[in-house]
Design a protein around this motif. Structure first.
Motif, PDB file in Angstrom:
ATOM      1  N   GLY A   8       0.784  -1.237   0.000  1.00 34.62           N
ATOM      2  CA  GLY A   8       0.000   0.000   0.000  1.00 34.62           C
ATOM      3  C   GLY A   8       0.803   1.267   0.000  1.00 34.62           C
ATOM      4  N   VAL A   9       2.031   1.235  -0.580  1.00 34.65           N
ATOM      5  CA  VAL A   9       2.835   2.449  -0.643  1.00 34.65           C
ATOM      6  C   VAL A   9       2.288   3.333  -1.751  1.00 34.65           C
ATOM      7  N   GLN A  10       1.720   4.468  -1.413  1.00 35.63           N
ATOM      8  CA  GLN A  10       1.119   5.364  -2.398  1.00 35.63           C
ATOM      9  C   GLN A  10       1.969   6.608  -2.640  1.00 35.63           C
ATOM     10  N   LYS A  11       2.623   7.095  -1.602  1.00 38.79           N
ATOM     11  CA  LYS A  11       3.447   8.288  -1.744  1.00 38.79           C
ATOM     12  C   LYS A  11       4.789   8.055  -1.076  1.00 38.79           C
ATOM     13  N   CYS A  12       5.819   8.737  -1.623  1.00 41.30           N
ATOM     14  CA  CYS A  12       7.163   8.570  -1.086  1.00 41.30           C
ATOM     15  C   CYS A  12       7.608   9.761  -0.260  1.00 41.30           C
ATOM     16  N   THR A  13       6.911  10.874  -0.394  1.00 41.93           N
ATOM     17  CA  THR A  13       7.412  12.109   0.200  1.00 41.93           C
ATOM     18  C   THR A  13       7.525  12.049   1.714  1.00 41.93           C
ATOM     19  N   SER A  14       6.714  11.258   2.371  1.00 35.82           N
ATOM     20  CA  SER A  14       6.737  11.222   3.827  1.00 35.82           C
ATOM     21  C   SER A  14       7.818  10.301   4.375  1.00 35.82           C
ATOM     22  N   LEU A  15       8.496   9.559   3.510  1.00 38.54           N
ATOM     23  CA  LEU A  15       9.490   8.594   3.981  1.00 38.54           C
ATOM     24  C   LEU A  15      10.823   9.242   4.307  1.00 38.54           C
ATOM     25  N   PHE A  16      11.060  10.453   3.801  1.00 42.97           N
ATOM     26  CA  PHE A  16      12.363  11.076   3.954  1.00 42.97           C
ATOM     27  C   PHE A  16      12.210  12.484   4.510  1.00 42.97           C
ATOM     28  N   GLU A  17      13.147  12.845   5.359  1.00 44.13           N
ATOM     29  CA  GLU A  17      13.158  14.196   5.904  1.00 44.13           C
ATOM     30  C   GLU A  17      14.134  15.033   5.088  1.00 44.13           C
ATOM     31  N   ILE A  18      13.619  15.947   4.276  1.00 45.33           N
ATOM     32  CA  ILE A  18      14.439  16.747   3.381  1.00 45.33           C
ATOM     33  C   ILE A  18      14.707  18.104   4.013  1.00 45.33           C
ATOM     34  N   PRO A  19      15.984  18.548   4.074  1.00 41.62           N
ATOM     35  CA  PRO A  19      16.278  19.855   4.666  1.00 41.62           C
ATOM     36  C   PRO A  19      15.587  20.987   3.915  1.00 41.62           C
ATOM     37  N   GLU A  20      15.130  21.990   4.641  1.00 42.81           N
ATOM     38  CA  GLU A  20      14.444  23.119   4.007  1.00 42.81           C
ATOM     39  C   GLU A  20      15.426  24.059   3.318  1.00 42.81           C
ATOM     40  N   GLN A  21      16.630  24.188   3.841  1.00 45.91           N
ATOM     41  CA  GLN A  21      17.607  25.130   3.292  1.00 45.91           C
ATOM     42  C   GLN A  21      18.894  24.424   2.877  1.00 45.91           C
ATOM     43  N   GLY A  22      18.766  23.270   2.276  1.00 49.78           N
ATOM     44  CA  GLY A  22      19.954  22.529   1.851  1.00 49.78           C
ATOM     45  C   GLY A  22      20.451  22.969   0.485  1.00 49.78           C
ATOM     46  N   GLN A  23      21.501  22.328   0.040  1.00 49.58           N
ATOM     47  CA  GLN A  23      22.108  22.599  -1.259  1.00 49.58           C
ATOM     48  C   GLN A  23      21.196  22.107  -2.386  1.00 49.58           C
ATOM     49  N   HIS A  24      21.413  22.606  -3.576  1.00 44.96           N
ATOM     50  CA  HIS A  24      20.677  22.124  -4.747  1.00 44.96           C
ATOM     51  C   HIS A  24      21.435  20.950  -5.359  1.00 44.96           C
ATOM     52  N   LEU A  25      20.703  19.920  -5.769  1.00 43.62           N
ATOM     53  CA  LEU A  25      21.290  18.717  -6.354  1.00 43.62           C
ATOM     54  C   LEU A  25      20.969  18.651  -7.840  1.00 43.62           C
ATOM     55  N   ILE A  26      21.993  18.372  -8.648  1.00 48.46           N
ATOM     56  CA  ILE A  26      21.824  18.114 -10.080  1.00 48.46           C
ATOM     57  C   ILE A  26      22.001  16.616 -10.274  1.00 48.46           C
ATOM     58  N   LEU A  27      20.966  15.946 -10.749  1.00 44.03           N
ATOM     59  CA  LEU A  27      20.914  14.484 -10.705  1.00 44.03           C
ATOM     60  C   LEU A  27      20.743  13.881 -12.097  1.00 44.03           C
ATOM     61  N   ASP A  28      21.470  12.817 -12.347  1.00 46.55           N
ATOM     62  CA  ASP A  28      21.360  12.047 -13.589  1.00 46.55           C
ATOM     63  C   ASP A  28      20.120  11.164 -13.508  1.00 46.55           C
ATOM     64  N   GLY A  29      19.119  11.462 -14.344  1.00 44.48           N
ATOM     65  CA  GLY A  29      17.863  10.733 -14.262  1.00 44.48           C
ATOM     66  C   GLY A  29      17.719   9.569 -15.207  1.00 44.48           C
ATOM     67  N   ASP A  30      18.657   9.388 -16.142  1.00 41.17           N
ATOM     68  CA  ASP A  30      18.518   8.318 -17.131  1.00 41.17           C
ATOM     69  C   ASP A  30      18.654   6.934 -16.501  1.00 41.17           C
ATOM     70  N   GLY A  31      19.674   6.754 -15.680  1.00 40.82           N
ATOM     71  CA  GLY A  31      19.857   5.453 -15.030  1.00 40.82           C
ATOM     72  C   GLY A  31      18.724   5.131 -14.072  1.00 40.82           C
TER      73      GLY A  31
END
Length: 306
Positions: A8-31
């Motif tokens: 019954g996993v419907q959303k992922c956003t609640s699984l991780f605590e993301i900093p409000e004022q952290g660095q910006h990440l540039i991520l490779d999405g193809d893999g």
């Protein structure tokens, strides 16, 4: 039914605590698209998997926002496929079986994340995701970049070292070379910065089917020879002219291989612009002037004397 549906996993956003004022990440999405689409039957499941992976990287790197770069279907890939390279660019990928939902997933990502507060999807039909990540990094030098693709190690700016779980950055764009070994003991030439790009100009890149130089002073040039030749170079000027001298000695046009390997820093960037910024000798300026109009002249010229 996937395991996500089963529990019954419907959303992922609640699984991780993301900093409000952290660095910006540039991520490779193809893999990430390959792993998210593998072994699933429903697009919704693949999208949830993809989102979970992206949020995992935000959590791991302690970043607060992320731009995810993907290479869409029918991308021109900076016209690398038209280059008169020794071997056809990325021809080794033809005929390989891909996950059935890979392309539908890529097509759905832009709309799926269009209103997401932390995740932005970037795509271009002109150049590849690798180019897009470098272009963004040169615009946002304080951001953190992560990709499993060794080509992205050309960036001089903050890069996430996955094996060490830490951030590294270069004092200058030239960087360094490093020798590593596979579990079976095979030598690998790795590194950071433009020095690694120049090593690829000699040893090639098997992942993208780029040969590199066909012979270095009469010898086949693999990772070990490329490392030995370039490792002692202490300046970019010295290394660039050494590589171009080797191509001239080999009577080989260096530009198709360079264009296939070079990642764009701006949308109108070229490998020639990079070479010209390094203080070329007169003979190498003349060599590039002679070859620069021959880059896209014909279709591939497969090497018969490799």
């Amino acid at each position: 039914m996937s395991i996500l549906d089963k529990f019954g996993v419907q959303k992922c956003t609640s699984l991780f605590e993301i900093p409000e004022q952290g660095q910006h990440l540039i991520l490779d999405g193809d893999g990430l698209a390959y792993t998210a689409a593998a072994g699933v039957a429903k697009l919704d499941t693949a999208l949830r998997r993809y989102e979970q992976q992206v949020l995992s990287w935000l959590f791991l790197t302690k970043c607060s926002t992320v731009s995810v770069h993907i290479t869409p279907r029918d991308c021109a890939k900076a016209n690398r496929g038209k280059l008169q390279t020794v071997m056809p660019y990325q021809a080794n990928r033809q005929g390989k079986i891909k996950p059935a939902l890979l392309e539908p997933l890529r097509d759905a990502l832009f709309e799926h994340f269009s209103m997401h507060p932390q995740i932005t999807i970037f795509r271009s039909w002109d150049y590849e995701a690798d180019d897009g990540m470098i272009i963004e990094h040169f615009l946002n030098k304080e951001a953190l970049l992560w990709s499993p693709d060794k080509d992205l190690r050309v960036t001089p700016y903050p890069f996430w070292e996955e094996k060490q779980c830490k951030v590294s950055a270069l004092a200058d764009r030239f960087g360094f070379l490093r020798e590593e070994y596979t579990e079976s003991g095979t030598f690998k030439c790795t590194g950071r910065g433009t020095k690694f790009f120049l090593a690829q100009m000699l040893m090639g890149d098997t992942a993208d089917n780029v040969k590199g130089i066909t012979k270095y002073k009469g010898k086949l040039c693999g990772a070990k020879l490329a490392f030995n030749v370039l490792n002692e170079c202490t300046t970019e000027h010295e290394a660039v002219n050494l590589v171009l001298d080797a191509y001239a000695w080999n009577c080989q046009n260096p530009l198709p291989e360079a264009y296939a390997l070079w990642l764009l820093r701006t949308p109108d960037d070229t490998a020639i612009k990079y070479f010209e910024s390094c203080g070329l000798t007169r003979s190498n300026r003349e060599q590039l002037e002679f070859y620069k109009d021959k880059i896209y002249e014909a279709l591939y010229e497969t090497g018969a004397d490799l």
